[in-house]
Design an enzyme around this catalytic site. Structure first.
Site, short mmCIF file in Angstrom:
data_model
loop_
_atom_site.label_atom_id
_atom_site.label_comp_id
_atom_site.label_asym_id
_atom_site.label_seq_id
_atom_site.Cartn_x
_atom_site.Cartn_y
_atom_site.Cartn_z
N CYS A 113 -28.74 3.16 5.80
CA CYS A 113 -28.28 1.88 6.33
C CYS A 113 -26.97 1.47 5.63
CB CYS A 113 -29.37 0.82 6.21
SG CYS A 113 -29.08 -0.64 7.24
N HIS A 216 -33.48 3.42 9.06
CA HIS A 216 -34.34 3.44 7.88
C HIS A 216 -35.44 4.48 8.04
CE1 HIS A 216 -32.83 0.00 5.53
NE2 HIS A 216 -32.47 -0.48 6.71
N GLU A 218 -37.32 5.76 5.95
CA GLU A 218 -38.48 5.55 5.09
C GLU A 218 -39.64 4.89 5.83
OE1 GLU A 218 -35.80 1.91 4.44
OE2 GLU A 218 -35.58 4.06 4.84
#
Length: 245
Positions: A113, A216, A218
């Protein structure tokens, strides 16, 4: 003998209020868990630019995280600061020093990001300060639905590191940004775009592993997201780290 590569993870910084009456560091747990699940030993890096090289001596790779702030336009010749821009100069000073140092050592770097945007600036690239003012008919890159759901798809460029990692031509991604990369910098490559043309990823083939993604991973909203962390950790395992250099 250590089996897990040590990966330094940059922190966010917050002003007094909420958790503490004094300034404090913060980061979502899923950055760390995604790295640990991929086989790494993640450690947090406080913001001390003067210690950046010492940190790099101790780690095998660098993860530059995102946050609700922007890179100072003066760092990439962006002109007057847009009214929507929020700065965290102490964080940016440290992250830029650590990123430039890691690239100089050819340590693996992953930017997520805002970290992708900072990585592009470290490559010598530039940013769009506010997407709605620069991209006609832009998508909602600050998606209204939860971050653990996809906001839109991206198209991945052929013959790029990102394409090799994911094995995909398209991915679903979450989206939480009002800025974007305008140019990737000398020698760097744009590896993904949203349907409206907004840049969603950059990389530099002149480095062992230098990859930035605007979304993102994750959160693992797409099955290919964990592959990004696995590839990064494997690159860090092979890097041997900055220790002793």
């Amino acid at each position: 003998m250590r089996t897990r590569p040590v990966i330094g993870v940059t922190l966010d910084a917050e002003e007094p209020g909420g958790y503490s009456k004094l300034p404090w560091y913060a980061l979502r747990k899923n950055y760390f868990s995604a790295l640990a699940e991929a086989g790494a030993l993640p450690i947090a890096l406080p913001h001390h630019p003067e210690l950046a090289e010492t940190y790099l001596d101790a780690i095998d790779g660098l993860l530059i995280t995102g946050g609700a702030f922007d890179v100072d336009p003066s760092l990439y010749g962006g002109g007057p600061t847009h009214p929507t821009v929020t700065l965290k100069s102490g964080r940016t000073d440290f992250e830029l020093a650590a990123t430039r140092g890691a690239l100089a050592r050819d340590l693996p770097v992953l930017g997520i990001c805002g970290g992708q945007q900072l990585l592009a600036v470290a490559f010598g690239g530039t940013l769009i300060q506010h997407i709605p003012d620069s991209v006609p008919a832009a998508l909602e890159h600050e998606q209204p639905n939860p971050r653990d759901e996809p906001g839109h798809e991206i198209a991945i460029a052929e013959n790029t590191l990102l394409a090799r990692i994911t094995g995909r031509a398209r991915m679903a991604v979450n989206s939480a940004h009002h800025q974007a990369v305008a140019s990737a910098g000398p020698g760097a490559v744009i590896n993904a775009r949203a349907p409206d043309g907004v840049v969603e990823g950059v990389e530099h083939p002149g480095h062992r592993f230098a990859l930035g993604v605007q979304w993102h991973p994750e959160y693992a909203v797409d099955p290919a997201d964990p592959l990004i962390f696995r590839a990064f950790v494997e690159a860090c395992r092979g890097a041997g780290g900055g220790r002793g250099r």
